[in-house]
Structure formats: C-alpha cells, structure tokens
Design an enzyme around this catalytic site. Structure first.
Site, PDB file in Angstrom:
ATOM      1  N   ARG A   1     -10.312 -11.449   2.141  1.00 31.33           N
ATOM      2  CA  ARG A   1     -11.181 -12.498   1.581  1.00 31.33           C
ATOM      3  C   ARG A   1     -10.507 -13.860   1.617  1.00 31.33           C
ATOM      4  O   ARG A   1     -11.175 -14.887   1.679  1.00 31.33           O
ATOM      5  CB  ARG A   1     -11.605 -12.109   0.162  1.00 31.33           C
ATOM      6  CG  ARG A   1     -10.478 -12.004  -0.807  1.00 31.33           C
ATOM      7  CD  ARG A   1     -10.859 -11.226  -2.047  1.00 31.33           C
ATOM      8  NE  ARG A   1     -10.881  -9.786  -1.827  1.00 31.33           N
ATOM      9  CZ  ARG A   1     -11.191  -8.881  -2.756  1.00 31.33           C
ATOM     10  NH1 ARG A   1     -11.528  -9.278  -3.981  1.00 31.33           N
ATOM     11  NH2 ARG A   1     -11.180  -7.603  -2.493  1.00 31.33           N
TER      12      ARG A   1
ATOM     13  N   LYS B   1       0.842  -1.200   0.000  1.00 34.89           N
ATOM     14  CA  LYS B   1       0.000   0.000   0.000  1.00 34.89           C
ATOM     15  C   LYS B   1       0.876   1.249   0.000  1.00 34.89           C
ATOM     16  O   LYS B   1       2.002   1.216   0.487  1.00 34.89           O
ATOM     17  CB  LYS B   1      -0.857   0.026   1.274  1.00 34.89           C
ATOM     18  CG  LYS B   1      -1.991  -0.965   1.314  1.00 34.89           C
ATOM     19  CD  LYS B   1      -2.777  -0.823   2.613  1.00 34.89           C
ATOM     20  CE  LYS B   1      -3.934  -1.809   2.687  1.00 34.89           C
ATOM     21  NZ  LYS B   1      -4.975  -1.597   1.686  1.00 34.89           N
TER      22      LYS B   1
HETATM   23  N1  BES Z   1      -8.050  -3.703   4.395  1.00 35.86           N
HETATM   24  C1  BES Z   1      -8.236  -3.336   3.043  1.00 35.86           C
HETATM   25  C2  BES Z   1      -9.545  -2.593   2.796  1.00 35.86           C
HETATM   26  C3  BES Z   1      -9.673  -1.260   3.451  1.00 35.86           C
HETATM   27  C4  BES Z   1      -9.451  -0.117   2.734  1.00 35.86           C
HETATM   28  C5  BES Z   1     -10.092  -1.152   4.746  1.00 35.86           C
HETATM   29  C6  BES Z   1      -9.616   1.115   3.303  1.00 35.86           C
HETATM   30  C7  BES Z   1     -10.237   0.082   5.335  1.00 35.86           C
HETATM   31  C8  BES Z   1     -10.012   1.216   4.619  1.00 35.86           C
HETATM   32  C9  BES Z   1      -8.244  -4.561   2.145  1.00 35.86           C
HETATM   33  O1  BES Z   1      -7.473  -5.610   2.585  1.00 35.86           O
HETATM   34  C10 BES Z   1      -7.715  -4.128   0.828  1.00 35.86           C
HETATM   35  O2  BES Z   1      -6.595  -3.711   0.789  1.00 35.86           O
HETATM   36  N2  BES Z   1      -8.530  -4.207  -0.202  1.00 35.86           N
HETATM   37  C11 BES Z   1      -8.137  -3.794  -1.488  1.00 35.86           C
HETATM   38  C12 BES Z   1      -8.674  -4.793  -2.476  1.00 35.86           C
HETATM   39  C13 BES Z   1      -8.137  -4.609  -3.855  1.00 35.86           C
HETATM   40  C14 BES Z   1      -6.664  -4.958  -3.909  1.00 35.86           C
HETATM   41  C15 BES Z   1      -8.907  -5.490  -4.813  1.00 35.86           C
HETATM   42  C16 BES Z   1      -8.743  -2.429  -1.744  1.00 35.86           C
HETATM   43  O3  BES Z   1      -9.876  -2.189  -1.336  1.00 35.86           O
HETATM   44  O4  BES Z   1      -8.061  -1.578  -2.306  1.00 35.86           O
HETATM   45 ZN    ZN Z   2      -5.435  -5.440   1.965  1.00 34.83          ZN
END
Ligand code: BES
Ligand code: ZN
Ligand code: ZN
Length: 484
Positions: A338, A264
């Site tokens: 997931r 990230k």
């Molecule tokens: N933990 C994150 C989702 C999240 C984002 C929670 C913002 C709280 C605030 C999750 O694991 C994630 O990173 N999801 C990705 C999925 C994507 C790679 C398909 C996302 O939402 O960007």
């Molecule tokens: Zn994530």
C-alpha cells in the site's frame, strides 16, 4: 502452439485428437454407437473434467476422440469451458498428442474465445529453469471447430494475443527474485515497449526523491536493489489528448517481500516472489493493448521494489511523506504494498489518468475472506466498478465485490501522522483498500486484491501450479469494452 479455426464437419476432421465436451446426464452428441453405449453404461457420466479417450472410432477421421466432462448444462459457462479446454490440452499433452481440434458446445464468439484462452493457458508450463522440459511433448496445433464467420477471425486474433500476454505475465511472476530484480522488471518492460511501440519511462531513485515519493522510497530503503517506477503509455492513433477518459493501470511490483523489519515467518516465504504479480499483470495488459490498438489512452504505472530488512531498512514507527503530501506512520513494514501504491496512484493521477484500476497481492486477509477462488474487488465508483465486473464476467476471472465505506476509516487512525499503514485486526483487506483510497481519490478507482488468486499452490487439471496471470485478461477486456 499454433491456434486456428476449423470449419469442417466434425466427422470429417482429421486430427491427432478431436475433443468434445459432454454434459452430465446427457447423451454425448453421438457419432457412433460406441459413445451411446459408454454413456448408457455410465462409463461416460459427463462429470466436470472427466476424461474418456477413445481410439479410431468408426465413422470418424480423427485418430482419437477425447470426451471431456463438462458438468451440468445449467452450470456451464465460460469459466467451465475454459477449464474443459485447458484440461483437454494438458491431458493430451501427457499422451504426446501434437494436434488437437476442440469442438465447443456451440460456435458463439464467447465460446470460441473461452476455448482458445483455456487452451493457451492450459498449455503453459512454468519450466524455464528445468533442464528436463516437457517441451518435446508440446502441442503443436490447437484448432477450434466453429462455423465460418468473419467475426470469429477477430475473436481468434484477440483471444490468442490476450492469452499469450497472460502467459507472458506468468513467466515474469514465476521468475525468482534473484533474477527478477526491480531493475530487471523495468528492463523487460522497456524491451517489450520497444517491440510493441509503447512509450516507456523508468523513474530511478533520484527522480523519485525529487518528486517526493517518500512512501515508495521507504519500502526500498532496506534493499541493495534500487527501486524503479515503470511508466508505459499507449496513445490511440498516437495522441492522448482529446479523450475524456485516460485509464491508469497500476500494479504492485514487490519483487520479493520478506516483510522487512516486521519480518515474515520463513515457512512459504519463497512464494513471496509473486508479490509483483499485479505489476506484471499491468505490464502484460499493456503488451496486449499495444497489439489490439483500442481507441482509449491507457497508462500503466508499476512501482517496483524489494522489501528487505537491513541496517538501512525502514523501521516500525517511521513516518514517511507520500507524493500526495500526506504523512504515513509505518506501523508494520510488511504492509509495504500500500506504501508503493500510495505513490503510484498519486503519480498516475499526476500523469493525467482520469480513471484508475490497480492490481496487487496486497493482503493475506483477502485470502481469509475469499479463499483462492475470487479476486477481491473494491470500487469507489459505481460505473467503473460495473465496467470491471462486467469485463471479469466476460473473461471468467472471478471477482467478488468487497465493501468500501467511510465507516471503515475508523480503522485507520494514527496518533502521530495523517495515516497509519495498517488498520486493526479485523477486515484487513478492507482497511488496506481504504488506505489506498486516500491516494486514488477523487478519481474513480477500482482496487483488485489478487493475493489469493495470482498463485496456484497445486496444479489443477487445466492449469499448472504457480502463477495464474490474473487479472491480465480483465484489464484488457475492460479497455476493449470501453470503446466498443
Ligand atoms: N504481500 C503481502 C500479502 C500477501 C499475503 C500476498 C499472502 C500473498 C499471499 C503483503 O505485503 C503483506 O504482507 N500484508 C500483510 C499486511 C499486514 C501486515 C497488515 C498481511 O496480509 O499479513
Ligand atoms: Zn508485506
Ligand atoms: Zn507484499
């Protein structure tokens, strides 16, 4: 903060502060001319969360009267009442008031519950690691002015437990990832289970390997912190058998989400300590259920891991085999929630859960879709969906139903495995839910995406900045409603 009921007539209530809500455009219930004058002059308008603090009003025993704006009467509901109670507590706390009596607009059980829950949630501060606490200003006593009624005693007892458990979850969510590792999360669950008489079992990495939880293990591979899978069991009257329904509460417990190799951006990454909010909620809901003792068997399943990059981390393109036997191509290591839930949902079914509700900070896409106001709700079964929506309506945790149709399966195509762990660019929260459905089926299942609602970026007048404790109250309410 002690909570209680106060049956005295309002004028006779002695307290540091008496709080009354006032509706927009309506004269506040007039104890004195003063209030009428303030309303007529426009100083008290009744706009939502407007605060008017008055001292030593003639004809009243209370030292202060706080008039809280309640907004328009037509718009007023449990959500607004919770806000009013929470905001009153936070406001009076800043004035070093110790003892409050809050008089909701009516004495209905739902109003008393909302007042208590709003107050307890409002009082909470995430200040564990602050040397300078607001503790010396803490509210010592909060009473709700209500008629004498045995049913309200039950409401008081319940609401207090539920709101305390919500705050307990918030404490856990607010723990930084260096302190709350997956093992520490399991330890807290264990200590809590011992205190409240729940069965607790913690699966370690070896056990997960034996069982074949390849999806969960893949997520944990990059971290020096071992993963755990926490199982908490509540059996009414000691026996789980003989009940046609056995509810499984599943929660995502990523103690920190760096994204892994699909790392990230560093901006706001510190917030990813709240990526275990779903898991904390499931554990906290069990803490309330253990005390309220409903006649429904409930099992919580919380997979906890840390998503880190590193030489042992899983890579984009890796293919893992989930507990269910399905293979998953990990196209993006940041879609880790997931993967954990795939194995946890399958395991919950393996443990005999007939109905499943999961909560997870699963996608940024749900924040794009619904903002921070509503939990994204996905349901595979109408009856269960209705139950959860009804429970959410009672608790005031706002939820909005999202689509979950087979058409969306088109987004989940992998050339090399049964499923990819990400869909395309569009409808990201939906493809994530569709992915989970593959592992929850055929059990009736509801998925709550709480990415936008489990954390408040800025304090509200009625709630501190940080973890909100969503959806603890709804999980508990669902269980209570099921048996009543
Ligand atoms: N933990 C994150 C989702 C999240 C984002 C929670 C913002 C709280 C605030 C999750 O694991 C994630 O990173 N999801 C990705 C999925 C994507 C790679 C398909 C996302 O939402 O960007
Ligand atoms: Zn994530
Ligand atoms: Zn995550």
């Amino acid at each position: 903060m002690l909570v209680s009921l106060d049956h005295r007539p309002i004028e006779n209530i002695e307290a540091d502060a008496l709080v009354i809500p006032a509706f927009e455009g309506e004269r506040p219930p007039c104890f004195t001319e003063v209030l009428a004058e303030l309303f007529d002059s426009g100083e008290i308008s009744g706009k939502a969360l407007e605060m008017t603090l008055l001292h030593r009003l003639p004809g009243m025993q209370a030292r202060r009267l706080l008039v809280v704006g309640a907004g328009k009467r037509e718009r007023f509901n449990g959500v607004e009442l919770r806000k009013a109670a929470g905001a009153a507590v936070r406001f009076l706390k800043s004035k070093s008031v110790r003892q409050i009596v809050f008089a909701p607009p009516d004495g209905a059980p739902a109003s008393v519950a909302a007042s208590i829950e709003g107050a307890i949630a409002g009082e909470y501060e995430p200040d564990r690691y602050k040397s300078q606490k607001n503790g010396d200003k803490a509210i010592e006593q909060f009473a709700v002015a209500a008629p004498e009624d045995a049913a309200l005693k039950t409401v008081l007892h319940r609401s207090r437990i539920i709101a305390e458990c919500q705050n307990w979850a918030r404490d856990m969510v607010n723990e930084p990832a260096n302190r709350l590792t997956p093992s520490e999360m399991a330890e807290r669950a264990r200590v809590m289970a011992a205190e409240f008489n729940l069965e607790c079992e913690v699966l370690d990495r070896d056990r997960m390997q034996q069982l074949g939880m390849g999806a969960l293990l893949g997520v944990a591979a990059g971290s020096a912190e071992p993963p755990v899978l926490v199982v908490l069991r509540y059996r009414p009257g000691g026996a789980a058998d003989g009940h046609p329904v056995h509810l499984g509460l599943v929660g995502k417990g990523v103690t920190f989400d760096t994204g892994g190799i699909s790392i990230k951006p560093s901006d706001n990454m510190e917030k990813m300590k709240y990526d275990m909010a779903g898991g904390a909620a499931a554990i906290a809901a069990m803490r309330a259920i253990a005390q309220l003792k409903p006649a429904l068997p409930v099992t919580a399943v919380v997979p906890a891991a840390e998503n880190m990059p590193g030489s042992r981390a899983q890579r984009p393109g890796d293919i893992v085999t989930a507990l269910s036997g399905k293979t998953i191509e990990v196209l993006n290591t940041d879609a880790e929630g997931r993967l954990l839930l795939a194995d946890a949902l399958a395991y919950a079914r393996h443990l005999g859960c007939t109905h499943l509700v999961d909560a997870a900070t699963l996608t940024g896409a749900i924040v794009v879709a619904l903002g921070h106001m509503n939990v994204g709700l996905f349901g595979s079964d109408e009856k269960l969906t209705e139950r959860v929506l009804n429970a959410a309506c009672v608790t005031g945790e706002k939820m909005w139903r999202m689509p979950l149709e087979d058409d969306y399966k088109d987004y989940l195509k992998s050339a090399f495995a049964d499923l990819p762990n990400v869909g395309g660019r569009w409808g990201g929260a939906i493809s994530a839910a569709m992915f989970l459905k593959e592992f929850a089926d055929p059990a009736p299942w509801v998925h709550l995406d709480i990415a936008g609602t489990a954390w408040l970026d800025d304090a509200k007048p009625y709630l501190a900045k940080g973890p909100t404790g969503v959806p603890v109250r709804t999980m508990v309410q669902l269980v209570l409603d099921w048996t009543e």
